[in-house]
Design an enzyme around this catalytic site. Structure first.
Site, PDB file in Angstrom:
ATOM      1  N   SER A   7       8.952  11.575 125.315  1.00 41.22           N
ATOM      2  CA  SER A   7       9.656  11.882 126.555  1.00 41.22           C
ATOM      3  C   SER A   7      10.556  10.707 126.945  1.00 41.22           C
ATOM      4  O   SER A   7      11.395  10.284 126.151  1.00 41.22           O
ATOM      5  CB  SER A   7       8.650  12.251 127.648  1.00 41.22           C
ATOM      6  OG  SER A   7       9.291  12.866 128.741  1.00 41.22           O
ATOM      7  N   GLU A  21       8.645  23.313 125.848  1.00 41.97           N
ATOM      8  CA  GLU A  21       8.562  22.042 126.564  1.00 41.97           C
ATOM      9  C   GLU A  21       8.314  22.204 128.067  1.00 41.97           C
ATOM     10  O   GLU A  21       7.389  21.615 128.627  1.00 41.97           O
ATOM     11  CB  GLU A  21       9.866  21.244 126.358  1.00 41.97           C
ATOM     12  CG  GLU A  21      10.136  20.799 124.938  1.00 41.97           C
ATOM     13  CD  GLU A  21       9.478  19.477 124.588  1.00 41.97           C
ATOM     14  OE1 GLU A  21       8.712  18.950 125.426  1.00 41.97           O
ATOM     15  OE2 GLU A  21       9.726  18.977 123.483  1.00 41.97           O
ATOM     16  N   HIS A  72       5.235  20.417 126.688  1.00 41.44           N
ATOM     17  CA  HIS A  72       5.500  18.985 126.746  1.00 41.44           C
ATOM     18  C   HIS A  72       4.189  18.209 126.773  1.00 41.44           C
ATOM     19  O   HIS A  72       3.269  18.534 127.524  1.00 41.44           O
ATOM     20  CB  HIS A  72       6.316  18.694 128.009  1.00 41.44           C
ATOM     21  CG  HIS A  72       7.053  17.394 128.016  1.00 41.44           C
ATOM     22  ND1 HIS A  72       7.988  17.055 127.084  1.00 41.44           N
ATOM     23  CD2 HIS A  72       6.990  16.335 128.883  1.00 41.44           C
ATOM     24  CE1 HIS A  72       8.478  15.865 127.359  1.00 41.44           C
ATOM     25  NE2 HIS A  72       7.882  15.398 128.445  1.00 41.44           N
TER      26      HIS A  72
END
Length: 504
Positions: free
Chosen positions: A189, A316, A412
């Site tokens: 990320s 995600e 995610h």
């Protein structure tokens, strides 16, 4: 022996509770505390010490308001935040490959003490694992105006901290059995985009040989945008938007002020892009450390000498919806407004709808936004690197069944416990769907093995992208027996629409 000699002094670690053959050295300072006279400055070396320093507990986390499950919270007054942690085989042969990890968290939360990032399992497979803390939020990425008194308060202080940590690794990691010439820099990320930035800057050249990016986020601020954010945060803190005014505000004051700015965007549907996921900090294209967005820099050939492994998840943004950090988009009108706010052509959202004919609007939005922020940006980074002559590997995480805990998305952060081999951590079961089953452990073994092989030899086990950035195998991570699904169904839509580069 659990005592190691660094250039600043001797340190003592402890045996890992998970594997007594691994030594964990925790909370080791790589730079001086960035407060007092050093606040908003570039990092300085840590002061040497006499005797043996006990490094058996994680160091303080950077100023932040988040409280993550299984992780320590920030305590106002904690200053010695620029620390790192090392996991190494107790009887390693020396010269081992090194994995340096940068955590994610939208540049405002997270730490190296998160249970996701325990390095025991990877160290047991032959790596020396390093995780680090760096400055976050305004302390790490806020723009501090010059005051004419000669004080230098650079942008991107969080990135400078990461470079300082890499310099520490170069100078000291041999004492722990690692090779300074075999360093792989990895992150997820905002941590992945930090890695991308360090590949784009000459300041970090030669400090790492390989890089791993999981779910890089599409966010790099212009200098003007960073200055406007400073004005908003200073106003919320009740101080002038000057160096003196910002220094007068405590770290806690600036954390609270930043949260209030974020909340105003979240509550205002007319506030444009920041309404949907109001991250207000990120790397700044300051023309000094970072010339431009990493994708632009990579397209021009920056970082091509670094071998690269990229991964993103296939769903995600579902995580951000699940934790309530994004604005819900549930009507066709809201979806059209979202597309207009980001400058996306109408046919792009229509294309997602055509490929998801039975899905609710919210799912269409989450698919579109997740690709805009993470998946498409990550894929384009990989392709730009390959086209510039880099050796590049691309993969996607598409595991959706959650062991014994029900069905979860390939969202995610879900891939990281698998790659680190930390599926047993109860605090991570929300991400992974509950206690792991045999198929989950087998997938984790394969993913961790790919990291280890890449860090050791530059080959994770599948074919690299071709020089065109296309035409080669892309590894898809699923558990054995999972249904195969198309993981690039929307990529052709982006080729026609183009990818806007976003600012935090």
């Amino acid at each position: 022996m659990d005592v190691f000699t660094t250039k600043a002094g001797q340190v003592r670690g402890r045996r890992s509770g998970r594997n007594p053959g691994i030594i964990a050295v925790l909370g080791l300072p790589y730079a001086a505390p960035p407060f007092g006279a050093d606040r908003f400055r570039a990092p300085r070396p840590a002061q040497p010490w006499d005797g043996v320093r006990e490094c058996t507990a994680f160091g303080p986390v950077a100023p932040q308001s988040a409280e993550l499950p299984g992780s320590p919270a920030w305590s106002p007054g904690d200053e010695d935040i620029l620390t790192l942690n090392i996991w190494a085989p107790a009887d390693g042969p020396g010269g081992l490959p090194v994995l340096v990890w940068i955590h994610g968290g939208a540049y405002v939360f997270g730490s190296s003490a998160q249970p996701d990032f325990d390095g025991t399992a990877l160290a047991a497979r032959g790596l020396v694992v390093v995780t680090l803390n760096h400055r976050l939020g305004f302390e790490g990425f806020g723009h501090v105006p010059a005051d004419g008194e000669g004080a230098v308060c650079p942008d991107n202080r969080g990135l400078l901290d990461q470079i300082a940590a890499l310099g520490w690794v170069r100078d000291n990691i041999a004492a722990f059995g690692g090779s300074p010439g075999r360093v792989t820099l990895a992150g997820q990320s905002s941590g992945a985009t930090s890695v991308a930035c360090l590949m784009a800057t000459t300041r970090a050249r030669g400090l790492f040989r390989r890089a791993i990016l999981h779910s890089a986020v599409n966010a790099c601020a212009t200098a003007d945008r960073a200055a406007r954010t400073t004005a908003e945060v200073a106003a919320a803190a009740g101080v002038p938007a000057t160096r003196a005014g910002l220094l007068a505000a405590s770290p806690q004051t600036l954390v609270s002020a930043s949260d209030r700015v974020v909340d105003r965007y979240r509550q205002d549907p007319g506030s444009g892009q920041r309404h949907y996921d109001p991250a207000i900090y990120g790397p700044v294209a300051d023309g000094d450390l970072l010339p431009c967005d990493p994708l632009e820099a990579w397209t021009a050939g920056a970082g091509a000498e670094v071998e690269l492994l990229v991964c993103h998840t296939t769903e995600e943004f579902w995580l951000l919806d699940a934790v309530g950090s994004s604005a819900p988009v549930t009507t066709e009108r809201q979806l059209a407004t979202f597309a207009a706010d980001f400058g996306l052509p109408p046919h792009l959202a229509d294309g997602y709808r055509d490929r998801m004919p039975d899905a609710p609007v919210l799912d269409v939005h989450l698919a579109l936004y997740g690709d805009l922020l993470f998946a498409e940006y990550s894929s384009r980074l990989a392709e730009a690197h390959a086209r510039s002559g880099g050796r590049t590997f691309l993969s996607r995480f598409d595991r959706r069944c959650g062991g014994h805990g029900g069905r979860v998305r390939a969202w995610h952060c879900a891939d990281i416990p698998f790659a680190f081999g930390n599926l047993h951590e109860e605090s991570l079961h929300f991400l992974t769907g509950g206690p792991p089953g045999p198929a989950d452990h087998e997938l984790s073994h394969r993913m961790a093995g790919a990291w280890v092989a890449f860090a050791a030899h530059g080959d994770p086990g599948w074919a690299p992208l071709g020089g065109s950035g296309e035409g080669s195998a892309v590894r898809v991570w699923r558990t054995a027996g999972e249904e195969a699904r198309q993981t690039d169904a929307f990529r052709g839509l982006w080729e026609a629409a183009g990818l806007p580069l976003l600012e935090p």
